[in-house]
Motif scaffolding. Structure first.
Motif, PDB file in Angstrom:
ATOM      1  N   LYS A  84     -54.958 -37.003  -6.415  1.00 59.15           N
ATOM      2  CA  LYS A  84     -55.982 -37.638  -7.243  1.00 59.15           C
ATOM      3  C   LYS A  84     -55.451 -38.900  -7.916  1.00 59.15           C
ATOM      4  CE  LYS A  84     -58.545 -33.379  -8.233  1.00 59.15           C
ATOM      5  NZ  LYS A  84     -59.026 -32.449  -9.294  1.00 59.15           N
ATOM      6  N   THR A  85     -54.130 -39.036  -7.986  1.00 57.01           N
ATOM      7  CA  THR A  85     -53.520 -40.237  -8.546  1.00 57.01           C
ATOM      8  C   THR A  85     -53.739 -41.411  -7.602  1.00 57.01           C
ATOM      9  OG1 THR A  85     -51.841 -38.914  -9.660  1.00 57.01           O
ATOM     10  CG2 THR A  85     -51.355 -41.254  -9.362  1.00 57.01           C
ATOM     11  N   PHE A  86     -53.905 -42.600  -8.164  1.00 55.55           N
ATOM     12  CA  PHE A  86     -54.203 -43.780  -7.351  1.00 55.55           C
ATOM     13  C   PHE A  86     -53.024 -44.136  -6.447  1.00 55.55           C
ATOM     14  CE2 PHE A  86     -55.471 -48.258  -6.686  1.00 55.55           C
ATOM     15  CZ  PHE A  86     -56.813 -48.054  -6.389  1.00 55.55           C
ATOM     16  N   THR A  87     -53.340 -44.665  -5.287  1.00 51.67           N
ATOM     17  CA  THR A  87     -52.322 -45.065  -4.315  1.00 51.67           C
ATOM     18  C   THR A  87     -51.370 -46.108  -4.911  1.00 51.67           C
ATOM     19  OG1 THR A  87     -53.790 -44.617  -2.444  1.00 51.67           O
ATOM     20  CG2 THR A  87     -51.998 -46.178  -2.067  1.00 51.67           C
ATOM     21  N   THR A  88     -50.092 -45.982  -4.585  1.00 52.61           N
ATOM     22  CA  THR A  88     -49.074 -46.910  -5.075  1.00 52.61           C
ATOM     23  C   THR A  88     -49.317 -48.322  -4.532  1.00 52.61           C
ATOM     24  OG1 THR A  88     -47.438 -45.146  -5.235  1.00 52.61           O
ATOM     25  CG2 THR A  88     -46.592 -47.396  -5.097  1.00 52.61           C
ATOM     26  N   LEU A  89     -49.091 -49.319  -5.398  1.00 58.06           N
ATOM     27  CA  LEU A  89     -49.290 -50.719  -5.043  1.00 58.06           C
ATOM     28  C   LEU A  89     -47.991 -51.496  -5.241  1.00 58.06           C
ATOM     29  CD1 LEU A  89     -52.630 -51.380  -7.006  1.00 58.06           C
ATOM     30  CD2 LEU A  89     -52.381 -50.486  -4.676  1.00 58.06           C
ATOM     31  N   ALA A  90     -47.800 -52.521  -4.417  1.00 61.56           N
ATOM     32  CA  ALA A  90     -46.694 -53.455  -4.610  1.00 61.56           C
ATOM     33  C   ALA A  90     -47.239 -54.867  -4.467  1.00 61.56           C
ATOM     34  CB  ALA A  90     -45.586 -53.214  -3.597  1.00 61.56           C
ATOM     35  N   PHE A  91     -46.844 -55.738  -5.358  1.00 62.19           N
ATOM     36  CA  PHE A  91     -47.244 -57.144  -5.292  1.00 62.19           C
ATOM     37  C   PHE A  91     -46.034 -57.948  -4.846  1.00 62.19           C
ATOM     38  CE2 PHE A  91     -50.136 -55.021  -8.097  1.00 62.19           C
ATOM     39  CZ  PHE A  91     -51.367 -55.575  -7.800  1.00 62.19           C
ATOM     40  N   VAL A  92     -46.228 -58.734  -3.798  1.00 61.97           N
ATOM     41  CA  VAL A  92     -45.110 -59.403  -3.135  1.00 61.97           C
ATOM     42  C   VAL A  92     -45.406 -60.886  -3.014  1.00 61.97           C
ATOM     43  CG1 VAL A  92     -43.566 -59.359  -1.151  1.00 61.97           C
ATOM     44  CG2 VAL A  92     -44.867 -57.308  -1.748  1.00 61.97           C
ATOM     45  N   SER A  93     -44.461 -61.720  -3.443  1.00 67.91           N
ATOM     46  CA  SER A  93     -44.584 -63.156  -3.265  1.00 67.91           C
ATOM     47  C   SER A  93     -43.486 -63.631  -2.316  1.00 67.91           C
ATOM     48  CB  SER A  93     -44.465 -63.876  -4.617  1.00 67.91           C
ATOM     49  OG  SER A  93     -44.795 -65.241  -4.483  1.00 67.91           O
ATOM     50  N   ILE A  94     -43.847 -64.532  -1.421  1.00 64.68           N
ATOM     51  CA  ILE A  94     -42.946 -64.966  -0.356  1.00 64.68           C
ATOM     52  C   ILE A  94     -42.528 -66.414  -0.575  1.00 64.68           C
ATOM     53  CG2 ILE A  94     -42.638 -65.107   2.146  1.00 64.68           C
ATOM     54  CD1 ILE A  94     -43.368 -62.298   1.133  1.00 64.68           C
TER      55      ILE A  94
END
Length: 315
Positions: A84-94
């Motif tokens: 029920k916990t929200f899916t893990t997110l990652a923010f990536v800058s290139i």
């Protein structure tokens, strides 16, 4: 062919494409599937191997998207869990050279529950422990330890990639090292970046680092060196295998493509002992794995950039 079980996180990479390496200045993001163990599972499947993913995503649209991506790539997702916990997110800058800046918003991945009913599936197969988030606590870390024990009891080939992310271990590197060393001790194959090898060993060069990590227990060590190739260390060899020349746009997933390709080749062996006793075979495998890693850097995103067998043979 032997099956490879990849244990850990599956997450959304929100990639700020062509906007420099500073996330604070990024404004537009593109959704990509990611997570190191998931990338490895897809790398193996795209090459024609058998891989299973063991991890947890949320009961949300992102979780459904991620599982669909793995399924469409040919990865077995029957052991994946949902929370029920929200899916893990990652923010990536290139950056222009393909290097990355990460920020994690951790969610469902840490809630993977240990499932004792699947341990019999590990018998004489390969277990890959390559999660960036697995040692941060939660039930995932407990499951990680249980599955390592199960693999050892079932004569599994154990592979370990710590996937160190500095922003996840700010001011707590000592804990990261302490938690990694038991996996180094029990692993047949360890894959490190140069930064990881030096951090875990406390040494100042790759040769000294590998000697220390062999003393801990690692049988075969590969240290990826980016464009300079991969340093391979066993009791019999110390050799840098060169890579191929490419123009990188995104290094995300390059290490996962490397270890995925290497595990794909190991899984095809009739006997795991071959790579312990045949140095020439191991070096050829690493050469091919270097190509897989290099090819992956030529496109944005990890899973979409992973090569299939035809692309690998043409490189």
């Amino acid at each position: 062919m032997t099956r490879v079980f990849c244990i850990g996180e599956l997450l959304i990479d929100f990639v700020a494409e062509n906007q420099g390496s500073n996330l604070s200045k990024a404004t537009n993001f593109t959704k990509k599937a990611g997570g190191a163990p998931a990338n490895v599972a897809c790398a193996i499947a795209k090459l024609g191997g058998k891989s299973s993913f063991i991890g947890c995503v949320g009961k949300d649209a992102f979780g459904s998207f991620l599982l669909d991506v793995l399924k469409n790539e040919g990865v077995d997702i029957s052991m994946a869990q949902r929370s029920k916990t929200f899916t893990t997110l990652a923010f990536v800058s290139i950056a222009e050279d393909g290097e990355r800046d990460f920020v994690f918003d951790r969610g469902a991945d840490e809630e993977l529950k240990y499932d004792p009913s699947i341990k019999s599936e590990f018998k004489k197969n390969i277990l890959h422990f390559g999660a960036a988030t697995a040692l941060l606590g939660g039930s995932l870390e407990k499951a990680y330890g249980h599955y390592l024990f199960d693999g050892l009891c079932n004569e599994s080939f154990i592979a370990f990639d710590p996937n160190y992310r500095s922003d996840l271990w700010t001011d707590d590197e000592a804990t990261f090292i302490k938690k990694c060393l038991p996996f180094v001790e029990k692993s047949h194959l360890c894959k490190f970046s140069l930064e990881e090898a030096l951090l875990l060993s406390g040494k100042e060069n790759v040769e000294e680092a590998c000697a220390f990590l062999h003393d801990i227990g690692a049988d075969i060590i590969t240290v990826t060196l980016g464009k300079d190739g991969t340093f391979v260390s066993t009791n019999n060899i110390k050799h840098t295998v060169p890579s191929i020349v490419v123009s990188p746009v995104d290094t995300t997933g390059a290490g996962d493509a490397f270890i995925g390709c290497l595990l794909f080749q190991i899984a095809a062996l009739s006997n795991f002992e071959t790579i312990f006793n045949d140095s020439a075979t191991l070096l050829k495998m690493v050469e091919k794995a270097n190509k897989a890693g290099a090819i992956t850097t030529t496109k944005f995103g990890a899973i979409v950039a992973l090569p299939d067998l035809n692309q690998l043979e043409e490189a």
